[in-house]
Write a protein that holds these residues in place. Structure first.
Motif, PDB file in Angstrom:
ATOM      1  N   ARG A 168       7.974  -8.720 -10.742  1.00  0.00           N
ATOM      2  CA  ARG A 168       7.865  -7.484 -11.520  1.00  0.00           C
ATOM      3  C   ARG A 168       6.774  -6.571 -10.971  1.00  0.00           C
ATOM      4  N   LEU A 169       6.641  -6.553  -9.668  1.00  0.00           N
ATOM      5  CA  LEU A 169       5.654  -5.702  -9.006  1.00  0.00           C
ATOM      6  C   LEU A 169       6.291  -5.052  -7.791  1.00  0.00           C
ATOM      7  N   ALA A 170       6.033  -3.759  -7.620  1.00  0.00           N
ATOM      8  CA  ALA A 170       6.425  -3.038  -6.406  1.00  0.00           C
ATOM      9  C   ALA A 170       5.208  -2.257  -5.914  1.00  0.00           C
ATOM     10  N   LEU A 171       5.319  -1.664  -4.731  1.00  0.00           N
ATOM     11  CA  LEU A 171       4.184  -0.990  -4.100  1.00  0.00           C
ATOM     12  C   LEU A 171       4.475   0.492  -3.951  1.00  0.00           C
ATOM     13  N   GLY A 172       3.465   1.308  -4.216  1.00  0.00           N
ATOM     14  CA  GLY A 172       3.567   2.743  -3.994  1.00  0.00           C
ATOM     15  C   GLY A 172       2.337   3.259  -3.266  1.00  0.00           C
ATOM     16  N   SER A 173       2.490   4.362  -2.555  1.00  0.00           N
ATOM     17  CA  SER A 173       1.348   4.928  -1.828  1.00  0.00           C
ATOM     18  C   SER A 173       0.689   6.071  -2.583  1.00  0.00           C
ATOM     19  N   ASP A 174       1.260   6.451  -3.753  1.00  0.00           N
ATOM     20  CA  ASP A 174       0.735   7.551  -4.568  1.00  0.00           C
ATOM     21  C   ASP A 174       0.849   8.854  -3.777  1.00  0.00           C
ATOM     22  N   SER A 175      -0.184   9.285  -3.108  1.00  0.00           N
ATOM     23  CA  SER A 175      -0.138  10.417  -2.179  1.00  0.00           C
ATOM     24  C   SER A 175      -1.456  10.437  -1.442  1.00  0.00           C
ATOM     25  N   ARG A 176      -1.548  11.260  -0.423  1.00  0.00           N
ATOM     26  CA  ARG A 176      -2.794  11.349   0.325  1.00  0.00           C
ATOM     27  C   ARG A 176      -3.901  12.025  -0.470  1.00  0.00           C
ATOM     28  N   LEU A 177      -3.553  12.625  -1.590  1.00  0.00           N
ATOM     29  CA  LEU A 177      -4.568  13.223  -2.437  1.00  0.00           C
ATOM     30  C   LEU A 177      -5.559  12.170  -2.932  1.00  0.00           C
ATOM     31  N   SER A 178      -5.082  10.928  -3.069  1.00  0.00           N
ATOM     32  CA  SER A 178      -5.977   9.859  -3.504  1.00  0.00           C
ATOM     33  C   SER A 178      -5.726   8.544  -2.788  1.00  0.00           C
ATOM     34  N   GLY A 179      -4.548   8.377  -2.171  1.00  0.00           N
ATOM     35  CA  GLY A 179      -4.159   7.084  -1.648  1.00  0.00           C
ATOM     36  C   GLY A 179      -4.148   6.991  -0.140  1.00  0.00           C
ATOM     37  N   ALA A 180      -3.384   6.013   0.356  1.00  0.00           N
ATOM     38  CA  ALA A 180      -3.295   5.748   1.789  1.00  0.00           C
ATOM     39  C   ALA A 180      -2.490   6.840   2.494  1.00  0.00           C
ATOM     40  N   ARG A 181      -2.584   6.859   3.814  1.00  0.00           N
ATOM     41  CA  ARG A 181      -1.824   7.836   4.590  1.00  0.00           C
ATOM     42  C   ARG A 181      -0.334   7.675   4.356  1.00  0.00           C
ATOM     43  N   ASP A 182       0.129   6.426   4.310  1.00  0.00           N
ATOM     44  CA  ASP A 182       1.551   6.161   4.128  1.00  0.00           C
ATOM     45  C   ASP A 182       1.716   4.721   3.666  1.00  0.00           C
ATOM     46  N   LEU A 183       2.962   4.308   3.464  1.00  0.00           N
ATOM     47  CA  LEU A 183       3.221   2.980   2.922  1.00  0.00           C
ATOM     48  C   LEU A 183       2.831   1.881   3.900  1.00  0.00           C
ATOM     49  N   LEU A 184       2.985   2.108   5.205  1.00  0.00           N
ATOM     50  CA  LEU A 184       2.557   1.115   6.184  1.00  0.00           C
ATOM     51  C   LEU A 184       1.055   0.903   6.121  1.00  0.00           C
ATOM     52  N   ASP A 185       0.297   1.982   6.010  1.00  0.00           N
ATOM     53  CA  ASP A 185      -1.153   1.842   5.896  1.00  0.00           C
ATOM     54  C   ASP A 185      -1.531   1.153   4.597  1.00  0.00           C
ATOM     55  N   GLU A 186      -0.781   1.408   3.539  1.00  0.00           N
ATOM     56  CA  GLU A 186      -1.012   0.701   2.275  1.00  0.00           C
ATOM     57  C   GLU A 186      -0.846  -0.799   2.480  1.00  0.00           C
ATOM     58  N   LEU A 187       0.178  -1.203   3.221  1.00  0.00           N
ATOM     59  CA  LEU A 187       0.414  -2.619   3.494  1.00  0.00           C
ATOM     60  C   LEU A 187      -0.675  -3.221   4.369  1.00  0.00           C
ATOM     61  N   VAL A 188      -1.133  -2.474   5.363  1.00  0.00           N
ATOM     62  CA  VAL A 188      -2.231  -2.945   6.209  1.00  0.00           C
ATOM     63  C   VAL A 188      -3.461  -3.243   5.351  1.00  0.00           C
ATOM     64  N   GLY A 189      -3.705  -2.395   4.361  1.00  0.00           N
ATOM     65  CA  GLY A 189      -4.893  -2.545   3.535  1.00  0.00           C
ATOM     66  C   GLY A 189      -4.886  -3.767   2.633  1.00  0.00           C
ATOM     67  N   VAL A 190      -3.698  -4.298   2.336  1.00  0.00           N
ATOM     68  CA  VAL A 190      -3.633  -5.455   1.425  1.00  0.00           C
ATOM     69  C   VAL A 190      -3.227  -6.745   2.126  1.00  0.00           C
ATOM     70  N   LEU A 191      -2.832  -6.659   3.390  1.00  0.00           N
ATOM     71  CA  LEU A 191      -2.417  -7.860   4.118  1.00  0.00           C
ATOM     72  C   LEU A 191      -3.580  -8.851   4.201  1.00  0.00           C
ATOM     73  N   ASP A 192      -3.270 -10.113   3.894  1.00  0.00           N
ATOM     74  CA  ASP A 192      -4.259 -11.195   3.919  1.00  0.00           C
ATOM     75  C   ASP A 192      -5.378 -10.989   2.897  1.00  0.00           C
ATOM     76  N   ARG A 193      -5.088 -10.192   1.879  1.00  0.00           N
ATOM     77  CA  ARG A 193      -5.994 -10.029   0.744  1.00  0.00           C
ATOM     78  C   ARG A 193      -5.184 -10.194  -0.532  1.00  0.00           C
ATOM     79  N   TYR A 194      -5.831 -10.402  -1.628  1.00  0.00           N
ATOM     80  CA  TYR A 194      -5.209 -10.432  -2.954  1.00  0.00           C
ATOM     81  C   TYR A 194      -4.257 -11.608  -3.161  1.00  0.00           C
ATOM     82  N   GLY A 195      -4.187 -12.560  -2.233  1.00  0.00           N
ATOM     83  CA  GLY A 195      -3.408 -13.757  -2.448  1.00  0.00           C
ATOM     84  C   GLY A 195      -1.910 -13.605  -2.311  1.00  0.00           C
ATOM     85  N   LEU A 196      -1.442 -12.533  -1.682  1.00  0.00           N
ATOM     86  CA  LEU A 196      -0.011 -12.339  -1.485  1.00  0.00           C
ATOM     87  C   LEU A 196       0.361 -12.616  -0.035  1.00  0.00           C
ATOM     88  N   SER A 197       1.468 -13.320   0.167  1.00  0.00           N
ATOM     89  CA  SER A 197       1.933 -13.627   1.522  1.00  0.00           C
ATOM     90  C   SER A 197       2.590 -12.398   2.142  1.00  0.00           C
TER      91      SER A 197
END
Length: 408
Positions: free
Chosen positions: A252-281
């Motif tokens: 019951r979780l999905a990922l969004g990048s919000d926008s560059r106004l507050s978030g990551a450059r794009d969805l790939l960068d969002e994924l880079v930021g959480v990879l090997d963190r937060y306990g998700l494979s």
């Protein structure tokens, strides 16, 4: 784009196709812009040996029109998003913000879509009032449609009113709302408020959820609702994000990048930021932008590469080891190709023949310094001017080699 679909009949061969069970080495046929069940002998054949094919990514939360507006600096962390909204009012007087808002909204919406395509995202949930530009036949991404939404419980003056919009949304369609976007008592009380209003149900999609406590998350799961996680935006504005593990484990979780106004450059960068963190494979992260996002947003044709699905693809080189890491953890310039409805949209120069066979005029560009070919309809000068890292490039013989494929 529909007029070109009949020219996209192709078979992608010698690649590993990513499925929910893992990579499968089998040809991937494309017919009329969709994944086909059978390989046609007359189709154009693209040799993708040593490559992996993923479904086009789904960005489950985005504000398309604000990606060229400079972010507010120097005020975070805020206790909640309403405090950020208040602080942003003075930011509208900044000359750079004024200049960014001079661009027509239709162009800014298209720019937000271009940002997503460049990073392999072919489907987007846009959380703002609908605009006629979003209905253009050549709009660069597929959009979530026929959904309900309200903006946030504490900001009733923008968007549809909360209870009426929920009541008007059929149970089979998602209803989106920013909720618990903060670390204070205001944010922490919003789930209970939503439930008391009768607006917490299986089709409720709660954006951010930073202020949700463990008991709140169990309440969300018991209702069948879901949360869209935007960690880069949360960390930038609030200094904290939610613990995603329980929601991800329950699907019951999905990922969004919000926008560059507050978030990551794009969805790939969002994924880079959480990879090997937060306990998700890596596999769980991939599902957040494919299968789980499709389930939560009620988009059954997306997030997979089964026959009948749109031929929305991300093609990458197989880096060896865990195949998912060949996509999760790389930047946009490292993608080999992004395909929507069977048509290449941006790709490395050695895919030039595929563009030509598909009837897509390609323009040589540089993406973050790397030569690429970009579909002409995405290469409008005004559009490219809004996208940092994307610039025209002069064609050369070295940039346009013939791709090793052809008619069979």
């Amino acid at each position: 784009m529909d007029a070109l679909k009949a020219r996209t009949n192709a078979t992608l061969s010698h690649a590993a196709v990513m499925t929910p069970a893992g990579p499968v080495h089998a040809p991937l046929p494309i017919r009329d812009g969709c994944i086909d069940a059978a390989v046609a002998s007359w189709a154009y054949r693209v040799d993708l040996r040593d490559h992996l094919i993923f479904p086009g990514l789904i960005n489950a939360h985005e504000h398309l029109q604000v990606n060229a507006i400079p972010p507010l600096r120097g005020h975070a962390p805020f206790a909640n998003s309403y405090a950020w909204i208040d602080a942003f009012q003075a930011h509208f007087e900044d000359p750079a913000v004024i200049a960014a808002l001079q661009w027509p909204k239709a162009l800014r919406l298209r720019h937000g879509a271009l940002k997503n395509v460049l990073a392999g995202t072919t489907c987007v949930a846009h959380h703002d009032p609908w605009h006629p530009a979003l209905d253009a036949d050549d709009f660069p991404v597929t959009l979530l449609r026929d959904y309900g939404w309200s903006y946030a419980p504490g900001w009733p003056g923008y968007g549809p009113p909360l209870q009426p919009s929920f009541a008007a949304t059929p149970a089979g369609r998602p209803w989106l709302i920013h909720l618990a976007e903060g670390t204070d008592e205001v944010a922490g009380n919003e789930l209970a408020q939503l439930d008391q209003l009768g607006c917490l149900a299986a089709h409720s999609v709660l954006i951010h959820g930073v202020g949700l406590r463990e008991a709140d998350i169990e309440r969300v799961l018991a209702s069948g609702a879901a949360v869209i996680w935007c960690p880069a935006s949360n960390l930038a504005l609030l200094g904290r994000t939610l613990d995603p593990r329980r929601l991800a484990a329950a699907g019951r979780l999905a990922l969004g990048s919000d926008s560059r106004l507050s978030g990551a450059r794009d969805l790939l960068d969002e994924l880079v930021g959480v990879l090997d963190r937060y306990g998700l494979s890596p596999q769980q992260l991939l599902e957040l932008v494919t299968l789980r996002a499709a389930e939560i947003l009620r988009l059954p044709a997306h997030g997979h590469l089964a026959p009948g699905a749109p031929a929305d693809l991300v093609i990458v080189e197989d880096q060896g080891g865990d195949p998912v890491r060949s996509l999760i953890g790389i930047r946009r310039s490292q993608l080999r190709a992004v395909v929507r409805d069977g048509l290449p949209r941006i790709a490395d120069p050695d895919f030039a023949e595929w563009f030509a066979i598909a009837g897509v005029e390609a323009v040589p560009v540089l993406l973050d310094g790397k030569p690429k070919l970009l579909a002409r309809d995405l290469a409008e000068p005004a559009l490219m001017a809004l996208e940092p890292g994307l610039e025209p490039a002069s064609p050369s013989r070295e940039q346009l080699p013939v791709f090793a494929s052809g008619w069979h």
